[in-house]
Design a protein around this motif. Structure first.
Motif, PDB file in Angstrom:
ATOM      1  N   LEU A 130       0.827  -1.212   0.000  1.00  0.00           N
ATOM      2  CA  LEU A 130       0.000   0.000   0.000  1.00  0.00           C
ATOM      3  C   LEU A 130       0.861   1.262   0.000  1.00  0.00           C
ATOM      4  O   LEU A 130       0.574   2.238  -0.710  1.00  0.00           O
ATOM      5  N   GLY A 140       2.396   1.718  -3.272  1.00  0.00           N
ATOM      6  CA  GLY A 140       1.364   2.298  -4.142  1.00  0.00           C
ATOM      7  C   GLY A 140       1.188   3.777  -3.878  1.00  0.00           C
ATOM      8  O   GLY A 140       1.041   4.582  -4.810  1.00  0.00           O
ATOM      9  N   ILE A 189       1.780   6.674  -6.656  1.00  0.00           N
ATOM     10  CA  ILE A 189       0.692   7.627  -6.977  1.00  0.00           C
ATOM     11  C   ILE A 189       1.210   9.043  -6.811  1.00  0.00           C
ATOM     12  O   ILE A 189       0.924   9.940  -7.630  1.00  0.00           O
TER      13      ILE A 189
END
Length: 861
Positions: free
Chosen positions: A250, A253, A257
């Motif tokens: 996560l 990620g 992003i």
């Protein structure tokens, strides 16, 4: 080393008296001179060693990386905060580890073996580490040998020396003088420290203690075993690995992003690392360990000593408790109330002094217990000694007058003991034990001083008397004898006996036993009583305690032998009393309940109980009257031998598991809230709601003290013991655990983002931290309103809440910390607003209880 010395030479070498032992003063002097009878411990870890253990962790390395990145960004305040977090985490970890070690060391001391030693001519029980060279020590079946002992006398003594010599079979011991220099395995006249007496009895002089023993000589080759991990800790370890992978994924990620959105790469990397560290509940194993250690320490206070940590978890799943009767369900204070002799049953008070000399002399001579400053031995034998004294007998003078020349020790399979005594120019053998066996071996009966042949009519009279005494709940022992015994074979000594009579004794049920049985039944736990007594005696006691209601719930060992496994398994569901059983039957009883899908706890005290204790899911040994063999095989030891302690331990075990689960769900839902907050903000291209230092700070004030406070919470004992036993295969997230974690994680994230929308980073930072403190209070009991909780019962939680609130106040109100964390000072009105938003998890807690209340009202109607 001393195998070649005669008894006299041995006593001279150690300046001891074989008859009286050492004086207490001399023993104390030798203890000061030689030190305690213990093996050297492995080098204890220093504080610096424990600090290194805490720092040597992947999460700490990642934090150091985060600090380095902060330095590159010239975010010196963040660097300082990260290093402060490392220091505080390390300090808390060292303190927790120290507490756990102290608790476990205390338990080790409580389970240390004891020894029966003769000092100043009196036998007494002392801690084995107080033994000194020259002490005269008594050994019997079930004892763990407390030191290296040169044997002076033995009666069928056999020791299991496999751990020391590799010899798989028990070694028969002797007291003969041997030649010097024999290998350890061939020194038959010596018993070695930590080996186990399997049968027989004996006495000898301590010739080596501590590191001077044969075991001590090889102690340097023995490494400390690692601390045993419970199944829960193993599952948490697996969970931690999964969470680590998910959290890192996560956060990776989140970083990518941020890259796509053209955010500052180093800042996003720092944020992602900080979030990964905060998201993984690295403090969880420490919390579980300290909660287990403190819980086990609390159990010691209620007289339950946990020898193996997995037992704590298993306690909450126990569905059947198989309990020994004598001493556990009863007081183990046997008192002889009836005597059967000359074809009549008489109250002891009505028996004239020396009325049945052969019967009473036999009970006193065929006896291995000791009356002195301390009463040492079996409760049944002690009761016989007390009765003899009350009738005017002096058992010590009697034993000197008729010295023992041979003995067949008590055997729980055959249920009898034989001793042969010199009686003038010939010998007399006495056999004491179970009435049915003794009666079958008798061909004569003594009646009014005359010996007559045992007829079927005589046997019928005796059996009728046995039944009458058993119906009164009496435990019955018979005594027979054989005069002019010459052959020392067991067969010869147990044939052609003269039946002398019986003693009936009562061991009243413990007052608290019935209450505990009732409480366990309410908790969905069956109680089964296992005893060597007769069926009528067993049922009488079981009915008084509330274990059995009708005779159909009773079965004898003989009846079990006549049943197939399938038939027994089918009948087990209704059986509550097992009478006239052997140790082999006990193993079969445990297996029968286990085959019916039950988690079984089994109590035991003898050397022959070890197989059933090991077979049971939880073996429970007696601390006062249990043998070392039973204690070593057990998972738990009752230091007071009291059945009610089992109920208290199960209540405590259930509470420990519930508390650990509360800590787990609190930590995961809180950390999940932090992840969702950051991930949602970046995903929806919002400004960063929290700095890396904010996340670490919140993690510091919420993942330590509040989680620990939940771990030592005082639960509603009545509510816990109204629930059925926990399924041992039940996962950590059973009963809605996952949905609970996700719900509160999302809720914390939503209110944090709302606070960020209202007033920026300081608002978000404050709400994220304080909302988790409120969440911890609600976590104390998911089924009870916060207004009905007794908050003063957990002052540690109140302390954790107000300390966390004070620390959060500090970073928004003290100028130095305001600058360090990049926060803004808040007004009283703002604080009231943020406290209101932070309390929303508690509001949710109350709202989630509404359906339960409605259902409860409907049930009452």
């Amino acid at each position: 080393m001393y195998e070649n010395l005669t008894h006299k030479e041995l006593c001279e070498a150690f300046h001891t008296d074989e008859k009286n032992g050492l004086t207490e003063k001399e023993a104390q002097n030798r203890l000061l001179r030689d030190g305690s009878n213990t093996l050297k411990k492995a080098k204890e870890q220093t504080v610096w060693d424990r600090i290194q253990n805490q720092i040597n962790d992947p999460m700490i390395f990642i934090l150091f990386l985060a600090a380095s990145i902060s330095m590159l960004l010239r975010e010196y305040s963040d660097t300082g905060i990260i290093l402060l977090v490392i220091a505080l985490n390390t300090t808390v970890g060292v303190i927790q580890e120290g507490k756990a070690r102290k608790a476990l060391e205390a338990l080790k001391k409580m389970t240390a073996p004891s020894a029966v030693v003769k000092r100043d001519g009196i036998y007494q029980r002392i801690a084995a580490d107080k033994l000194v060279k020259g002490d005269v020590v008594k050994l019997k079946a079930g004892n763990q040998v407390p030191a290296d002992i040169r044997l002076l006398e033995v009666q069928e003594l056999a020791a299991n020396e496999s751990a020391l010599t590799g010899e798989s079979l028990p070694v028969m011991k002797s007291c003969e003088v041997l030649k010097k220099g024999l290998p350890v395995a061939e020194r038959k006249n010596t018993a070695y420290m930590s080996t186990e007496i399997r049968k027989g009895s004996g006495e000898g002089i301590v010739v080596a203690t501590g590191m001077d023993t044969e075991l001590g000589k090889i102690a340097g080759m023995i490494e400390d075993t690692k601390q045993e991990m419970t199944p829960l800790q193993k599952r948490l370890g697996d969970l931690g690995k999964i969470l680590s992978i998910v959290a890192v994924a996560l956060c990776a990620g989140l970083f990518f992003i941020g890259v796509i959105q053209h955010r500052n790469l180093l800042q996003m990397l720092l944020l992602a690392i900080s979030l990964a560290v905060a998201a993984i509940p690295e403090g969880l194993p420490a919390v579980v360990t300290i909660v287990l250690a403190l819980g086990v320490a609390r159990m010691v206070k209620i007289n339950a000593i946990i020898r193996r940590l997995p037992a704590v978890e298993t306690l909450g799943s126990v569905g059947v408790v198989c309990s020994d009767k004598t001493g556990t369900l009863t007081e183990n204070k046997m008192t002889v109330t009836k005597i059967y002799a000359d074809e009549k049953i008489l109250p002891v008070s009505a028996v004239r002094k020396r009325e049945f000399p052969k019967l009473m002399e036999g009970f006193l001579l065929c006896n291995n217990s000791i009356l002195g400053k301390q009463e040492i031995g079996d409760a049944t034998e002690l009761a016989l000694l007390h009765t003899g004294r009350n009738m005017g007998y002096d058992e010590k003078r009697l034993q000197q007058q008729y010295p023992r020349t041979f003995e067949i020790p008590f055997n729980s399979e055959k249920k009898y003991m034989v001793s042969v005594h010199k009686d003038g120019n010939h010998e007399t053998a006495y056999i004491k034990g179970a009435c049915d066996y003794i009666l079958n071996q008798c061909t004569y009966v003594e009646n009014h001083g005359k010996i007559k042949p045992m007829t079927s009519m005589e046997k019928m009279k005796i059996r009728r008397a046995m039944e009458d005494m058993a119906k009164e709940g009496l435990r019955i022992l018979a005594l027979a004898y054989k005069e002019r015994a010459i052959s020392k074979t067991e067969k010869a000594l147990t044939e052609g006996l003269v039946f002398a009579g019986m003693a009936g004794m009562i061991d009243p049920p413990r007052k608290e036993a019935a209450t505990s049985v009732k409480a366990l039944k309410r908790a969905g736990v069956q109680v089964a009583m296992i005893t060597g007594d007769y069926k009528d005696t067993a049922f009488s006691i079981a009915k008084k305690i509330g274990i059995a209601d009708c005779p159909e719930q009773c079965i004898t060992g003989q009846e079990m032998d006549e049943m197939s496994e399938a038939a027994l398994q089918k009948k087990m569901k209704n059986l509550r009393v097992f009478a006239r059983v052997t140790p082999a039957h006990k193993v079969r009883i445990v297996k029968g309940f286990q085959d019916n899908g039950q988690i079984v706890a089994m109590t035991g005290d003898g050397v022959n109980d070890a197989p059933s204790l090991q077979k049971a899911d939880i073996g429970i040994a007696m601390g006062e009257n249990g043998t070392d063999a039973a204690k070593n095989a057990a998972d738990m030891v009752l230091s007071d031998d009291n059945f009610s302690t089992i109920e208290k331990a199960m209540e405590e075990g259930r509470g420990i598991y519930v508390n650990i689960k509360k800590s787990i769900l609190f930590l995961l839902s809180s950390n999940f809230g932090e992840i969702i907050t950051m991930f949602a903000a970046v995903l929806f291209q919002l400004p960063t709601p929290l700095k890396a230092s904010h996340i670490l700070w919140v993690n510091l004030i919420t993942d330590s003290l509040p989680a620990l406070a939940l771990g030592i919470d005082k639960n509603d004992a009545k509510a816990l013991m109204r629930k059925k036993p926990r399924n041992p295969h039940e996962g950590l997230f059973a009963h809605g655990g996952w949905s609970f974690t996700v719900f509160y994680g999302v809720l914390i994230a939503v209110i944090t983002l709302y606070a960020f929308y209202l007033g920026g980073q300081t608002y978000a930072f404050t709400v994220l931290g304080v909302s988790q403190l409120f969440h911890a209070i609600g976590m104390r009991d998911r089924d009870k309103s916060v207004f009905r909780m007794k908050h003063l019962e957990n002052p540690f939680m109140l302390g954790a809440f107000f300390l966390g609130l004070g620390l959060q106040l500090m970073v928004t109100e003290i100028p130095y910390f305001v600058q360090l964390f990049g926060t803004a000072r808040l007004s009283l009105q703002e604080w009231c607003l943020l406290l209101g938003i932070s309390a929303i998890p508690l509001v949710a807690h109350e709202l989630l209880l509404i359906p339960n209340r409605v259902l409860g009202m409907r049930k009452k109607q």
